[in-house]
Scaffold this motif. Structure first.
Motif, short mmCIF file in Angstrom:
data_model
loop_
_atom_site.label_atom_id
_atom_site.label_comp_id
_atom_site.label_asym_id
_atom_site.label_seq_id
_atom_site.Cartn_x
_atom_site.Cartn_y
_atom_site.Cartn_z
N GLY A 52 3.46 -5.82 -7.01
CA GLY A 52 2.34 -6.71 -7.56
C GLY A 52 1.13 -6.65 -6.41
O GLY A 52 0.48 -7.72 -6.45
N ALA A 53 1.20 -5.71 -5.73
CA ALA A 53 0.02 -5.60 -4.85
C ALA A 53 -1.13 -5.53 -4.95
O ALA A 53 -1.47 -5.02 -6.10
N VAL A 54 -2.12 -6.15 -4.46
CA VAL A 54 -3.54 -5.94 -4.81
C VAL A 54 -4.30 -5.36 -3.55
O VAL A 54 -4.13 -5.69 -2.43
N GLU A 55 -5.29 -4.58 -3.83
CA GLU A 55 -6.20 -3.83 -2.93
C GLU A 55 -6.88 -4.93 -2.18
O GLU A 55 -7.50 -6.01 -2.46
N ILE A 56 -7.07 -4.85 -0.79
CA ILE A 56 -7.96 -5.76 -0.02
C ILE A 56 -9.13 -4.92 0.00
O ILE A 56 -9.25 -3.78 0.71
N ALA A 57 -10.39 -5.51 -0.29
CA ALA A 57 -11.73 -4.75 -0.35
C ALA A 57 -12.15 -4.36 0.96
O ALA A 57 -11.92 -5.07 1.97
N ASP A 58 -12.73 -3.15 0.93
CA ASP A 58 -13.40 -2.61 2.34
C ASP A 58 -12.29 -2.88 3.54
O ASP A 58 -12.84 -3.20 4.71
N SER A 59 -11.17 -2.54 3.36
CA SER A 59 -10.00 -2.52 4.30
C SER A 59 -9.70 -1.06 4.84
O SER A 59 -8.99 -1.04 5.81
N SER A 60 -10.61 0.07 4.43
CA SER A 60 -10.35 1.32 4.84
C SER A 60 -11.24 1.76 6.10
O SER A 60 -12.31 1.37 6.08
N PRO A 61 -10.71 2.19 7.10
CA PRO A 61 -9.40 2.96 7.23
C PRO A 61 -8.24 2.10 7.70
O PRO A 61 -7.10 2.66 7.53
N GLY A 62 -8.51 0.68 7.77
CA GLY A 62 -7.24 -0.05 8.04
C GLY A 62 -6.67 0.09 9.65
O GLY A 62 -7.23 0.80 10.42
N PRO A 63 -5.55 -0.76 9.76
CA PRO A 63 -4.90 -0.75 11.15
C PRO A 63 -4.36 0.50 11.65
O PRO A 63 -4.15 0.46 12.91
N TYR A 64 -3.98 1.47 10.74
CA TYR A 64 -3.20 2.68 11.38
C TYR A 64 -4.33 3.71 11.41
O TYR A 64 -3.88 5.02 11.40
N ALA A 65 -5.57 3.43 11.35
CA ALA A 65 -6.80 4.52 11.46
C ALA A 65 -6.27 5.41 12.73
O ALA A 65 -6.07 4.95 14.14
N GLY A 66 -6.15 6.92 12.53
CA GLY A 66 -5.88 7.62 13.79
C GLY A 66 -4.51 7.87 14.12
O GLY A 66 -4.13 8.69 15.13
N MET A 67 -3.41 6.96 13.40
CA MET A 67 -2.35 6.87 13.95
C MET A 67 -1.06 7.59 13.06
O MET A 67 0.06 8.04 13.47
N LEU A 68 -1.58 8.07 11.99
CA LEU A 68 -0.80 8.67 10.92
C LEU A 68 -0.79 9.95 10.95
O LEU A 68 -2.23 10.41 10.95
N ARG A 69 0.14 10.63 10.52
CA ARG A 69 -0.17 12.36 10.46
C ARG A 69 0.37 12.50 9.06
O ARG A 69 1.23 12.24 8.46
N HIS A 70 -0.64 13.11 8.33
CA HIS A 70 -0.64 13.42 6.61
C HIS A 70 -0.05 14.96 6.65
O HIS A 70 -0.93 15.65 7.03
N GLY A 71 0.93 15.18 5.83
CA GLY A 71 1.20 16.33 5.46
C GLY A 71 0.96 17.35 6.46
O GLY A 71 1.90 17.51 7.44
#
Ligand SMILES: CC(C)(COP(=O)(O)OP(=O)(O)OC[C@H]1O[C@@H](n2cnc3c(N)ncnc32)[C@H](O)[C@@H]1OP(=O)(O)O)[C@@H](O)C(=O)NCCC(=O)NCCS
Length: 73
Positions: A52-71
């Motif tokens: 039941g999660a709801v989006e937090i508006a204007d929260s991108s890129p969020g706390p993990y900015a630059g820390m995650l490796r995608h694909g």
């Protein structure tokens, strides 16, 4: 914070991700947390459906900015 969460390709669609997320949230609740926040969400529909999660508006890129490796990054 909860997640990021990932299930191996071959094991998806069988409830494993939901079981992991629910187990984590129950543990956090038992530890006294009233809320959980997911950062770097790759599948918002999954979090909505299972928790039941709801989006937090204007929260991108969020706390993990630059820390995650995608694909293939
Ligand atoms: C998202 C992920 C963890 C889901 O794991 P899974 O084991 O396949 O999920 P489940 O089988 O437990 O699905 C639980 C429910 O969520 C739904 N769901 C799964 N992936 C979804 C998605 N991407 N969008 C919307 N709903 C989704 C399922 O349809 C199921 O709904 P149901 O209760 O009606 O049957 C998995 O697809 C994954 O590892 N994806 C790549 C990594 C990723 O994007 N992670 C999220 C970053 S935080």
């Amino acid at each position: 914070m909860v997640g990021p969460i990932g299930v191996a390709d071959a094991a998806r669609g069988r409830g494993v991700g939901a079981a992991l997320l629910r187990a984590c949230l129950h543990d956090m609740h038992a530890a006294g947390y009233a809320y959980a926040v997911a950062g770097g969400v790759g599948a918002p529909g999954f979090f909505r459906r299972v928790a039941g999660a709801v989006e937090i508006a204007d929260s991108s890129p969020g706390p993990y900015a630059g820390m995650l490796r995608h694909g293939h990054d």
